[in-house]
Design a protein around this motif. Structure first.
Motif, mmCIF file in Angstrom:
data_model
loop_
_atom_site.group_PDB
_atom_site.id
_atom_site.type_symbol
_atom_site.label_atom_id
_atom_site.label_comp_id
_atom_site.label_asym_id
_atom_site.label_seq_id
_atom_site.Cartn_x
_atom_site.Cartn_y
_atom_site.Cartn_z
ATOM 1 N N GLU A 116 0.828 -1.209 0.000
ATOM 2 C CA GLU A 116 0.000 0.000 0.000
ATOM 3 C C GLU A 116 0.859 1.254 0.000
ATOM 4 O O GLU A 116 0.549 2.237 -0.679
ATOM 5 N N GLU A 117 1.958 1.207 0.746
ATOM 6 C CA GLU A 117 2.859 2.361 0.778
ATOM 7 C C GLU A 117 3.435 2.627 -0.608
ATOM 8 O O GLU A 117 3.515 3.770 -1.061
ATOM 9 N N PHE A 118 3.833 1.562 -1.300
ATOM 10 C CA PHE A 118 4.370 1.719 -2.657
ATOM 11 C C PHE A 118 3.314 2.261 -3.614
ATOM 12 O O PHE A 118 3.573 3.171 -4.402
ATOM 13 N N LEU A 119 2.100 1.698 -3.558
ATOM 14 C CA LEU A 119 1.042 2.129 -4.466
ATOM 15 C C LEU A 119 0.737 3.611 -4.313
ATOM 16 O O LEU A 119 0.505 4.318 -5.301
ATOM 17 N N GLU A 120 0.748 4.096 -3.073
ATOM 18 C CA GLU A 120 0.475 5.510 -2.835
ATOM 19 C C GLU A 120 1.646 6.374 -3.270
ATOM 20 O O GLU A 120 1.466 7.419 -3.909
ATOM 21 N N LYS A 121 2.853 5.956 -2.952
ATOM 22 C CA LYS A 121 4.039 6.757 -3.259
ATOM 23 C C LYS A 121 4.196 6.963 -4.761
ATOM 24 O O LYS A 121 4.546 8.050 -5.223
ATOM 25 N N TYR A 122 3.922 5.906 -5.539
ATOM 26 C CA TYR A 122 4.108 5.974 -6.987
ATOM 27 C C TYR A 122 2.803 6.232 -7.732
ATOM 28 O O TYR A 122 2.766 6.175 -8.959
#
Length: 299
Positions: A116-122
């Protein structure tokens, strides 16, 4: 264990007097795990026994402990006397132990927290939020960064084709799907780099094996690696087994090519042949099943 069958005894004798590594071809119900546990008595030094999941690892650990306990009916004085160090776990537990030793403050992601952190960051678009994480996970299980390079786009599309990941792209427009797939691959490539970069801070389940394999961290090397359910060992698990072994170490792989069911975790359908080739294994049979009557076997 009852008196070993001739085939089981041959495996035990190979551990005692053989050389190099071996692959034990075991049909269902052949007593493969029991044979492995009995063969542990013939090992010397440090041994890592890799079970496929935590439940099985705990069961094997209990059986090994019973063999060391003089009060238990399965006690084996030879195992107690030799003092060899046997660790039972999963590939994930062996990898995580090494990673946490290097980075004691690392956080283990709770569920899909890291994803989830990756999906939001990118800012991954909604219609790729299933496709991209699956692609990243399968790339880790295929040992991206070790066996093939992140920039090798053709390998990413091979994963997509093999696992039918195009179905996870949410669009009804075929032309848009092609463009979205290319965008998803580019995001997955960035995601792999980000997962590796952030691995000192937070790791997910796949990272526990993948990061120790693709980075230069030191793993405690052992004299023996035993692997149960080897037909389902994907490339990154096999790479971790290699890294766990001393240069002079020996491996015992046990499995049944006809029971390979974990393709969804990146296991190859020819994993057995790859193990035999890459580890230069002698092959030993366990072809007699004790699970069902002869009439069932004939049918």
């Amino acid at each position: 264990m009852a008196t070993p069958s001739p085939q089981q005894q041959a495996v035990i004798d190979w551990v005692k007097t053989g050389r190099g590594s071996s692959f034990v071809e075991a049909v269902a119900g052949a007593g493969k795990t029991t044979t492995l546990i009995k063969a542990l008595v013939e090992t010397r030094g440090y041994v890592s026994f890799a079970a496929y999941n935590t439940k099985i690892a705990k069961e094997i650990q209990a059986k090994v402990a019973a063999m060391r306990d003089p009060q238990n009916e399965n006690y084996d004085a030879r195992l107690a006397a030799r003092g060899n160090q046997i660790q039972v776990g999963t590939f994930h537990s062996f990898g995580f132990r090494a990673w946490r030793r290097q980075y004691p403050g690392v956080k283990v992601a709770d569920g899909f927290e890291k994803t989830e952190e990756f999906l939001e960051k990118y800012q991954v678009p909604k219609n790729l939020r299933t496709f991209v994480p699956k692609l990243i996970s399968l790339a880790k299980q295929g040992a991206v960064g070790l066996l093939w390079q992140i920039d090798d786009t053709s390998r990413w599309f091979e994963i997509i084709d093999r696992h039918d990941l195009a179905d996870d792209i949410e669009t009804d427009d075929p032309k848009a799907a092609d463009e979205l797939m290319r965008k998803g691959v580019a995001l997955a490539q960035e995601g792999i780099r980000w997962h590796r970069q952030e691995g000192e801070r937070i790791i997910d389940f796949d990272d526990m094996i993948w990061l120790p394999v693709v980075t230069g961290i030191r793993l405690f090397q052992v004299d023996w690696v035993f692997v149960d359910e080897a037909q389902d060992a994907n490339p990154v698990r096999r790479a971790l087994a290699r890294k766990m072994l001393k240069p002079s170490g020996r491996a015992v792989w046990v499995g049944d090519r006809h029971q390979a069911i974990y393709g969804f975790t990146g296991a190859d359908n020819d994993a057995v042949d790859q193990i035999v080739r890459d580890f230069r294994c002698a092959t030993l049979p366990l072809t007699v099943t004790f699970r069902c009557p002869q009439n069932v076997v004939r049918e």
